[in-house]
Design a protein around this motif. Sequence first.
Motif, PDB file in Angstrom:
ATOM      1  N   THR A   8       0.602  -1.261   0.098  1.00  0.00           N
ATOM      2  CA  THR A   8       0.182  -0.347   0.333  1.00  0.00           C
ATOM      3  C   THR A   8       0.848   1.006  -0.263  1.00  0.00           C
ATOM      4  N   THR A   9       1.831   0.993   0.857  1.00  0.00           N
ATOM      5  CA  THR A   9       2.774   2.444   1.108  1.00  0.00           C
ATOM      6  C   THR A   9       3.296   2.479  -0.072  1.00  0.00           C
ATOM      7  N   GLN A  12       1.036   4.320  -3.086  1.00  0.00           N
ATOM      8  CA  GLN A  12       0.911   5.714  -2.651  1.00  0.00           C
ATOM      9  C   GLN A  12       1.929   6.292  -3.263  1.00  0.00           C
ATOM     10  N   THR A  13       2.881   6.152  -3.164  1.00  0.00           N
ATOM     11  CA  THR A  13       4.313   6.990  -3.538  1.00  0.00           C
ATOM     12  C   THR A  13       4.416   6.471  -4.935  1.00  0.00           C
ATOM     13  N   ASP A  15       2.048   6.547  -7.151  1.00  0.00           N
ATOM     14  CA  ASP A  15       0.691   7.387  -7.337  1.00  0.00           C
ATOM     15  C   ASP A  15       1.237   8.880  -7.155  1.00  0.00           C
ATOM     16  N   ARG A  16       2.495   8.804  -5.672  1.00  0.00           N
ATOM     17  CA  ARG A  16       2.443  10.734  -5.668  1.00  0.00           C
ATOM     18  C   ARG A  16       3.733  10.975  -7.408  1.00  0.00           C
ATOM     19  N   HIS A 121      -3.832   4.649 -13.244  1.00  0.00           N
ATOM     20  CA  HIS A 121      -3.496   6.421 -12.942  1.00  0.00           C
ATOM     21  C   HIS A 121      -4.030   6.733 -14.626  1.00  0.00           C
TER      22      HIS A 121
END
Length: 302
Positions: A8-9, A12-13, A15-16, A121
């Motif tokens: 998950t982390t 998220q990274t 995606d950023r 994305h």
Amino acid sequence: MTTTTTSTTSAQTLDRLLDRELDRSPHARGGFISHLAMGLTAAARLGADPDELDALFVDWTSGDFLIGRDRPPELVPLSDEVARHGATAIVREWLPHLIGHPGAQFFHAVIRLDLALDADHPGQIANALLNWGADATPPAPGPDGDGDLDVAEVMARVAAGDRDALHDLRADDDLLDQVAAWVASVHDDPHDFGTLHFVTGTRAVRAVAPYLDDDDRRELGLRTVQALIGFTDRFGPSTPPPADELDRRRATSVPDWGELGRLAIASGDPHVVKLTYACRLEEAATGDPLLRWVAARQNRAA
């Protein structure tokens, strides 16, 4: 979206970082292509943690190779369409207009779309569609596919100097499977960027093919073979080894996918990262152990 074990982390990274990547052109200086978004997505899927992804982003954006840009005005509305209607609907609408030139930007246009879909994305999907759409004009009339030769036979004749062999290609239902088997058989030199992109490009073509109807899938397969033949002008013809050598490669003991993923990420080379991920997906799709040997060879582990 491809099923993966990305944490998950890390997701998220990713995606950023993919959001930030949209402030850079898909093209790079010197007529090259930016691999930033594609490499980050493949690295995340191979198991890169957030710190590794951030480090790759810093490394791959250092210097002046990549080109900053103002985001094109059509990017935001198309991104919103993807988010609102779903990637499948938008890709199905766009893709039939793009498939005449799957080799656009030496397959990078279709690879960009494949990995944008993999990352799920909306901004990257929109960016990939716009990028491919700007270079979607077919380079020449395509073959009709009514010949009597399979892909391997056509490519052998091309290697022997017969550039008209394309017109003898037979468009079987498994045409893209034949292409995938052929490209895997010819990429054995880690320094050969021609055959490397044959593998990653074919993987991407096969990934987007299910968005098309039967007639358009047939056209995509024919145009993919046409693109491979066209690239022989730049990289020279490729010839697979004898069958017994391919059997030896399949039987060779090589690291597992977890270790190959770690090696690829540690290489810091987006080409190695993308090739390794493409081979992992293709082995999962076909069951052919040759793909793991190809990835190991690219990572200097075979």
